[in-house]
Design an enzyme around this catalytic site. Structure first.
Site, PDB file in Angstrom:
ATOM      1  N   THR A  75       0.800  -1.223   0.000  1.00 51.90           N
ATOM      2  CA  THR A  75       0.000   0.000   0.000  1.00 51.90           C
ATOM      3  C   THR A  75       0.832   1.271   0.000  1.00 51.90           C
ATOM      4  O   THR A  75       2.030   1.264   0.266  1.00 51.90           O
ATOM      5  CB  THR A  75      -0.913   0.034   1.250  1.00 51.90           C
ATOM      6  OG1 THR A  75      -0.103   0.133   2.417  1.00 51.90           O
ATOM      7  CG2 THR A  75      -1.788  -1.204   1.328  1.00 51.90           C
ATOM      8  N   ASP A  76       0.144   2.363  -0.252  1.00 49.40           N
ATOM      9  CA  ASP A  76       0.759   3.687  -0.133  1.00 49.40           C
ATOM     10  C   ASP A  76       0.558   4.198   1.292  1.00 49.40           C
ATOM     11  O   ASP A  76       0.028   3.487   2.146  1.00 49.40           O
ATOM     12  CB  ASP A  76       0.184   4.652  -1.174  1.00 49.40           C
ATOM     13  CG  ASP A  76      -1.314   4.875  -1.035  1.00 49.40           C
ATOM     14  OD1 ASP A  76      -1.893   4.588   0.038  1.00 49.40           O
ATOM     15  OD2 ASP A  76      -1.922   5.357  -2.011  1.00 49.40           O
ATOM     16  N   ALA A  77       0.934   5.430   1.552  1.00 50.78           N
ATOM     17  CA  ALA A  77       0.842   5.993   2.904  1.00 50.78           C
ATOM     18  C   ALA A  77      -0.598   6.066   3.406  1.00 50.78           C
ATOM     19  O   ALA A  77      -0.836   6.077   4.609  1.00 50.78           O
ATOM     20  CB  ALA A  77       1.474   7.386   2.936  1.00 50.78           C
TER      21      ALA A  77
END
Length: 143
Positions: free
Chosen positions: A21-23
């Site tokens: 995932t991203d942030a």
């Protein structure tokens, strides 16, 4: 060329990890391609074919020629997903898979991403097109 393989489908459970995932906790778009790859690999394993053994013993690789992918809904950190791999077309040198990433939500199955992946058989040393061995074609329903 054969089309339609109703018994040739795999559903692979996958958990979304933080690394996917991203942030914001949303799965990166490229990660879905990795999920597709895992499902195709497990599909071939289910049929009795180890891809590393095919490379070594048959001098055969299956490489992605094209991917058509449509992103419909996001997957998020810690989601439990199901990734499908289903053969929809086979020829002497290529296999087309229909693939989806899905999740269960409030009793419904939601499709998050869907696509078609075309893989071609190539010589493992020369990377030139190669016929799929007859015994594999037979397993896939093509003769």
């Amino acid at each position: 060329m054969t089309q339609g393989y109703p018994d040739r489908k795999l559903l692979l459970p996958i958990r979304v990890y933080y690394e996917d995932t991203d942030a914001g906790g949303v799965v990166y778009h490229s990660q879905y391609i990795n999920y597709f790859e895992r499902a195709r690999t497990e599909f071939m394993r289910q049929l009795g074919y180890q891809l590393d053994e095919l490379a070594e013993k048959e001098n055969l690789l299956f490489v992605v020629r094209s991917i058509n992918c449509e992103y419909l809904l996001p997957a998020k950190f810690n989601d439990e997903l199901f990734v499908s791999a289903e053969i929809i077309e086979v020829s002497k040198t290529r296999i087309t898979f229909k693939q989806e990433v899905m999740k269960s939500h409030q009793g419904k199955c939601l499709t998050l991403t869907k696509g078609e992946v075309l893989v071609v058989a190539v010589d493992a040393k020369k990377f030139k097109a190669k016929r799929i061995p007859k015994y594999i074609l037979h397993t896939l329903g093509e003769e």
